[in-house]
Design a protein around this motif. Structure first.
Motif, short mmCIF file in Angstrom:
data_model
loop_
_atom_site.label_atom_id
_atom_site.label_comp_id
_atom_site.label_asym_id
_atom_site.label_seq_id
_atom_site.Cartn_x
_atom_site.Cartn_y
_atom_site.Cartn_z
N THR A 158 0.90 -1.26 0.16
CA THR A 158 -0.09 -0.20 -0.06
C THR A 158 0.53 1.73 0.03
N ILE A 159 0.81 1.98 -0.86
CA ILE A 159 1.10 3.25 -1.07
C ILE A 159 0.29 4.32 -0.66
N LEU A 160 0.39 5.61 -0.34
CA LEU A 160 -0.65 6.12 0.14
C LEU A 160 0.31 8.00 -0.38
N ALA A 161 -1.23 8.63 -0.68
CA ALA A 161 -1.03 9.63 -1.55
C ALA A 161 -1.45 10.57 -0.62
N SER A 162 -1.49 11.91 -0.28
CA SER A 162 -2.35 12.95 0.41
C SER A 162 -3.34 13.58 -0.85
N TYR A 163 -4.10 14.38 -0.45
CA TYR A 163 -4.78 15.08 -1.39
C TYR A 163 -4.20 16.12 -2.38
N PRO A 164 -4.66 16.32 -3.43
CA PRO A 164 -3.58 16.54 -4.71
C PRO A 164 -3.82 18.13 -3.96
N PHE A 165 -2.28 18.22 -4.76
CA PHE A 165 -1.62 20.05 -4.52
C PHE A 165 -1.74 21.07 -5.34
N GLY A 166 -1.74 19.86 -6.80
CA GLY A 166 -2.49 20.42 -7.91
C GLY A 166 -2.50 19.54 -9.16
N ALA A 167 -2.21 19.93 -10.69
CA ALA A 167 -2.90 18.20 -11.37
C ALA A 167 -1.65 19.55 -11.95
N TYR A 168 -1.69 17.64 -13.23
CA TYR A 168 -1.04 18.04 -14.65
C TYR A 168 -0.87 17.59 -16.17
N LYS A 169 -0.47 18.10 -16.44
CA LYS A 169 -0.88 17.96 -18.32
C LYS A 169 0.29 17.35 -18.96
N GLY A 170 0.30 16.33 -19.23
CA GLY A 170 1.24 15.54 -20.39
C GLY A 170 0.72 16.36 -21.90
N TYR A 171 1.76 16.61 -22.64
CA TYR A 171 1.95 17.30 -24.31
C TYR A 171 3.19 17.87 -25.08
N ILE A 172 2.29 17.17 -26.19
CA ILE A 172 3.08 17.33 -27.08
C ILE A 172 3.82 18.54 -27.61
N PHE A 173 5.03 19.50 -27.30
CA PHE A 173 5.40 20.60 -27.97
C PHE A 173 6.12 19.85 -29.24
N THR A 174 5.85 21.26 -29.99
CA THR A 174 7.03 21.47 -30.95
C THR A 174 7.10 22.72 -31.10
N PRO A 175 8.00 24.00 -31.26
CA PRO A 175 9.07 25.06 -31.74
C PRO A 175 7.61 25.79 -31.80
N LYS A 176 7.70 27.07 -31.48
CA LYS A 176 6.87 28.51 -31.28
C LYS A 176 6.15 28.44 -32.67
N GLY A 177 5.07 28.71 -33.68
CA GLY A 177 5.13 28.86 -34.74
C GLY A 177 4.75 27.68 -35.78
N THR A 178 5.13 26.86 -35.59
CA THR A 178 4.34 25.77 -36.41
C THR A 178 3.52 24.59 -35.43
N PRO A 179 2.27 23.87 -36.59
CA PRO A 179 1.57 23.64 -36.50
C PRO A 179 1.06 22.92 -35.01
N ALA A 180 0.26 22.20 -33.53
CA ALA A 180 0.60 21.79 -32.71
C ALA A 180 0.10 20.43 -32.98
N LEU A 181 0.75 19.47 -32.70
CA LEU A 181 0.66 18.23 -32.41
C LEU A 181 -0.13 17.75 -31.71
N THR A 182 -1.51 16.75 -32.11
CA THR A 182 -2.24 16.39 -30.79
C THR A 182 -1.71 14.15 -30.43
N GLY A 183 -0.98 13.61 -30.94
CA GLY A 183 -1.30 12.32 -31.23
C GLY A 183 -0.80 11.76 -32.32
N PRO A 184 -0.43 10.23 -31.90
CA PRO A 184 0.14 9.22 -32.36
C PRO A 184 0.32 9.58 -33.90
N ALA A 185 -0.55 9.97 -35.07
CA ALA A 185 -0.55 10.34 -36.54
C ALA A 185 0.17 10.74 -36.82
N GLU A 186 0.39 11.83 -35.92
CA GLU A 186 1.25 13.23 -36.52
C GLU A 186 2.20 13.10 -36.43
N LEU A 187 2.97 12.25 -35.08
CA LEU A 187 4.28 12.02 -34.65
C LEU A 187 5.50 11.13 -35.89
#
Length: 247
Positions: A96-125
């Protein structure tokens, strides 16, 4: 006989009193602006305030992310580690590993250089060179299951440098960790590949359980009254739902 027994009971009560006031020891992974070597990180401030309000004492030490995880996995003296909840649970199967109430949330994103289209999934990668951060492999299984190869490095800074230099075309990273680098990056805020919560993770000891139970009361209060939102500013992501120590 009765004299001896009284001594034992006295010693037992003393040990209970000591454990109730024992400081828990917490490993903290470095996260830009949130957990810093000088102790002024935003999550460190939230923890300090919540613990003070709950009358709790703890000692903490900051390490680079992977070293922090390794420390907790290899050294039983650490009672807790900040975030890494799913990874720690996976590395101690059946415990059993315990965990507190969350301090915050975090989300994972695919990042590309500024000015390029945003990529969101495997097909585009497909066919692109994609960088990731070691230790977070468990967060992008939907991409690797679709055949995308991720080259892992030790730090976000390495990936950012390679992205700028054109040595990779995309990088997997997390918000709020990368918040300060957003002006240089392109991504789709509506399409994270992963989302989870930053919680204080702990071993299932009476001390840690009691620490987390008392800490949770304050964290919930601080979320409800807007204190945490005010402290985290742009790094704040709203929390909803029920959380138990065991789940």
């Amino acid at each position: 006989g009765s004299m001896k027994r009284r001594v034992y009971i006295g010693a037992f009560l003393f040990s209970l009193a000591v454990s109730a006031f024992a400081q828990v020891r917490i490993v903290m992974p470095e996260i830009d602006t949130l957990i810093t070597q000088d102790g002024t990180g935003l999550y460190q401030q939230v923890l300090a305030r919540a613990a003070a309000q709950a009358g709790l004492k703890y000692r903490s030490q900051v390490f680079p992310k992977l070293r922090a995880l390794y420390e907790f996995q290899e050294n039983q003296d650490w009672d807790g580690i900040f975030t890494f909840t799913a990874t720690v649970r996976a590395s101690f199967p059946g415990e059993t590993i315990l965990a507190s109430y969350p301090f915050g949330a975090y989300k994972g994103y695919i990042f590309t250089p500024k000015g390029t289209p945003a990529l969101t999934g495997p097909a585009e990668l497909r066919g692109l060179k994609v960088g990731g951060l070691r230790g977070f492999e468990g967060t992008w299984t939907q991409l690797t299951d679709s055949g995308i190869r991720i080259e892992v490095v030790e730090s976000d800074q390495q990936n950012l440098g390679m992205l700028k230099a054109g040595r990779i075309q995309a990088m997997l990273g997390f918000l709020p960790d990368l918040y300060i680098y957003l002006p240089e990056l392109s991504y789709d805020p509506a399409k994270p590949f992963f989302q989870s919560y930053d919680r204080l993770t702990g071993r299932n000891t009476p001390e840690m359980r009691s620490f987390l139970e008392r800490l949770n009361v304050e964290l919930i209060k601080m979320h409800r009254d807007g204190t945490i939102k005010a402290m985290l500013g742009d790094s704040y992501m709203p929390i909803s739902g029920e959380f138990s120590l065991e789940e």
